[in-house]
Design an enzyme around this catalytic site. Structure first.
Site, short mmCIF file in Angstrom:
data_model
loop_
_atom_site.label_atom_id
_atom_site.label_comp_id
_atom_site.label_asym_id
_atom_site.label_seq_id
_atom_site.Cartn_x
_atom_site.Cartn_y
_atom_site.Cartn_z
CB CYS A 155 -0.95 -0.04 1.20
SG CYS A 155 -2.33 1.12 1.06
CB THR A 188 -2.21 5.02 -1.28
OG1 THR A 188 -1.30 4.46 -0.33
CG2 THR A 188 -3.12 6.03 -0.60
CE LYS A 197 9.48 -0.67 -13.64
NZ LYS A 197 8.35 -0.23 -12.87
CB VAL A 239 4.76 -2.22 -20.03
CG1 VAL A 239 5.57 -1.53 -21.12
CG2 VAL A 239 5.33 -3.60 -19.76
N GLY A 263 11.74 14.55 -7.60
CA GLY A 263 11.18 13.24 -7.24
C GLY A 263 11.02 12.30 -8.43
CE LYS A 286 8.67 0.56 -17.06
NZ LYS A 286 9.00 1.99 -16.86
#
Lengths: 427, 427
Positions: free
Chosen positions: B13, B18, B105, B132, B187, B205
């Site tokens: 979570c 979330t 992935k 992906v 970030g 991927k």
């Protein structure tokens, strides 16, 4: 539940049908491996047994008896086009619980809800990826990939003929008539171009996309369509001047009204910024932009027409359908639980761009502006140019209901101002 | 077969988890209507029960006991990430015939084949759209929409971090270190950026996309990855000079060899023309271009990362999975029937762009050209520039095997020529 062979009946063997038959033959082993069962064509229904055909088409399979093809098949591919006989034939197949794959947008736009219901009732699977934007997998996208999201808007360039013509007008400086002639010469437009240039083809696709995106029954009559016949060289020149392009767009949008949510639908020529993704969709390419609450903005692009491209979409549906026949399972069901009301065209809100030709007199702009103000329409930009004794004013508005623009147009014309063009501004 | 309620277990979570829990709550009625059954979260497994959480997360559902969540659920959403414990947990769920939705992935790239087989054996459904390109529905695209076609090449920009960094280097003139610092500040990049900047994330991927597109088992180790650490400001300047951009691409291509067909795979920084569709994929957007024999070229674009965008993909899988639980049917099965051999990296053929710094002496270019000629590599363009006492030559080659370029590089360095950069030229 497993079947040894999936029997395929093909109705219609024109451009797309021929490609489908050819590829089913050439790629038989591949497709069988993916479907999990061999695929066998048991009959091909055509209107003319004597016509010349591609050598990929096995003439011994040809027949004019559609019913016998349907009755023998597990999976029916309908590529006849138009409303009848396809409607009766597709109903016959679904009623018998057979899987149907169709690329018939006219049929789905007119009678989709009836067919979806019949399919659900009979536990039959109905696939129609090829009905919208050729090989571009937007039906899968909306029907499955975005099933967990909340879609707010779908905007598409879904008619290659008009997209080609507008490009010719934009970049090659051709007039509408010249662009149409060129498109006809290249086989992009038919002798009677009505369905394309008046936006009916795009409206049919809009109805199908809106049904899927908003879980609401939308049919062709719900989609007000304005085509490109009225687009002039002046419109193209204006667009170039403002670094914009004119595109025929099909739009379906969730809007808030006083009574709650509703759907705003339409097909119309719109002005889009050169830098936008849609502005760069050229030639016979199609694009569909989906704005979803969680996923954000997604775009699907690819070739929207052409026999072999459309055949690719048909064959994907055939493999999916055959796999379900061989191993059980079903296609996603159409769902109209949301059942949103559809906004009348006159209530649809857009930003507009108007070009008006006015006598070159003192106070003209003030008078113009007053009329907009009276109708509560706020102007975001004005560009005035004078050419010999003619003064042109190009006005852009903020978002406003279509009926307000209609009213303004009426009032302007009554005061002797000629409204040369009204286009929607898409962000 | 119809179920009254589909019980959902959530493992993990964090950011995505979330959002998934929040949207399952907020959109419960919509999603239930689409799935055909109510969806109920029966447990959320977390590592820390005390951690602060969004108020959308019902704390009474939290537990640290993953097995109990799995055992109680019909459908398990795995969003823990990494190989273990996810591998063991997903195996437990599939072994019990439960539906699994994952966005992992790394797990699929490392152990996909084992999990696909287990799912098939136990008639369990495994979904992984979120693994992906975030919300971009390319897994559906390859797994279903293009099932009837023959795919020749898949090219993707599938890592938003490096795409953002390369854009900063291209357009804001930042160095690699500055671009990385900026991405970390926002970030977009983690403190340890290895997985992104060295191309491992993109390679995972690529393995998943290649498996789907070519019906062949491809794992992470099969995908040679070159990241963007070696990209310099000079490379960005060269790209700008030639009206090109540098993009980190993941490529899987069907190629012809003397022994038949094979797969050529790789992740590498490539030079693409400004006018190409891939050049215009900016920021955190992802794009996947699929070239198919019948469908032609299709492109899927959208936001490739972000909690809520990825949650959209997870929820679509949840609705599809829940619908199958409620009404029967199954997800498309992975299929490795084609089983194409994978070309060693050294045999992969590309067009290359080399920048070499040479002493400014007579005959240098002739010597250079001779080395290329000796190795059978034909040059398509040369651009020489002198800057103070340094002469730089930028050479573009025709298509050639990677090993030939490695040989040339070795020979050049041996003669005192510094090879400053080697990049792939993508058409």
């Amino acid at each position: 539940m497993s079947k040894e062979v999936v029997k395929i009946g093909v109705l219609g063997c024109g451009t797309v049908g021929t490609q489908v038959v050819r590829l089913l033959g050439e790629r038989g082993r591949d497709l069988a491996a993916r479907a999990g069962a061999p695929l066998e064509i048991v009959g091909i229904c055509v209107s003319n047994l004597q016509a010349e055909r591609d050598e990929a088409v096995d003439r011994s399979l040809l027949t004019t008896d559609a019913n016998s093809v349907i009755d023998e098949a597990d999976l029916v591919i309908e590529l006849i086009g138009g409303i009848e006989p396809p409607r009766t034939l597709v109903r016959r197949a679904l009623s018998a619980g057979k899987t149907v794959v169709t690329g018939n947008k006219a049929l789905l736009a007119a009678h989709g809800p009836e067919l979806y219901e019949l399919a659900a009732e009979k536990c039959a699977n109905l696939y129609y990826e090829a009905a919208v934007a050729g090989a571009v997998p937007v039906v899968y996208g909306l029907r499955e990939s975005l099933l967990g999201d909340r879609i707010n808007k779908v905007t598409g360039i879904v008619n290659g003929t008009t997209n080609y013509m507008l490009e010719q007008m934009d970049t090659a400086g051709r007039s509408y008539d010249e662009a149409l002639a060129k498109a006809q010469e290249l086989g992009f437009a038919e002798a009677d171009p009505t369905a394309d240039v008046d936006g009916f083809d795009a409206a049919a696709k809009c109805a199908i996309l809106a049904s899927l995106a908003f879980h609401t029954r939308v049919s062709l009559q719900d989609v007000p369509a304005t085509g490109i016949r009225s687009i002039t060289e002046q419109d193209s020149a204006d667009a170039a001047f403002f670094d914009e392009k004119i595109k025929l767009v099909a739009v379906a949008e969730r809007v808030q009204t006083e009574d709650g949510e509703a759907l705003s639908l339409g097909v119309y020529p719109a002005v889009v910024p050169q830098s936008s993704a849609l502005a760069n969709i050229n030639g016979a390419f199609n694009a569909v932009v989906v704005e979803a609450e969680a996923a954000g903005t997604l775009m699907f692009t690819g070739q929207g027409a052409g026999g072999v491209q459309t055949a690719s979409a048909v064959l994907s549906d055939v493999v999916a359908g055959a796999s379900h026949i061989a191993h059980g399972g079903s296609a996603p069901r159409e769902n109209s639980y949301a059942n949103l009301p559809i906004l009348p065209a006159s209530e649809g809100c857009h930003r507009y761009r108007l070009r008006v030709n006015v006598p070159d007199e003192l106070g003209t702009l003030a008078e113009l502006a007053q009329i907009f103000a009276d109708e509560g329409v706020s102007i975001s930009a004005v560009h005035q140019s004078a050419n010999e004794d003619k003064v042109s004013v190009v006005l852009s508005t903020h978002k406003v209901a279509q009926k307000a623009i209609a009213k303004i147009r009426e009032r302007l014309e009554a005061t002797g101002v000629h409204v040369a063009s009204v286009l929607v501004l898409e962000a």
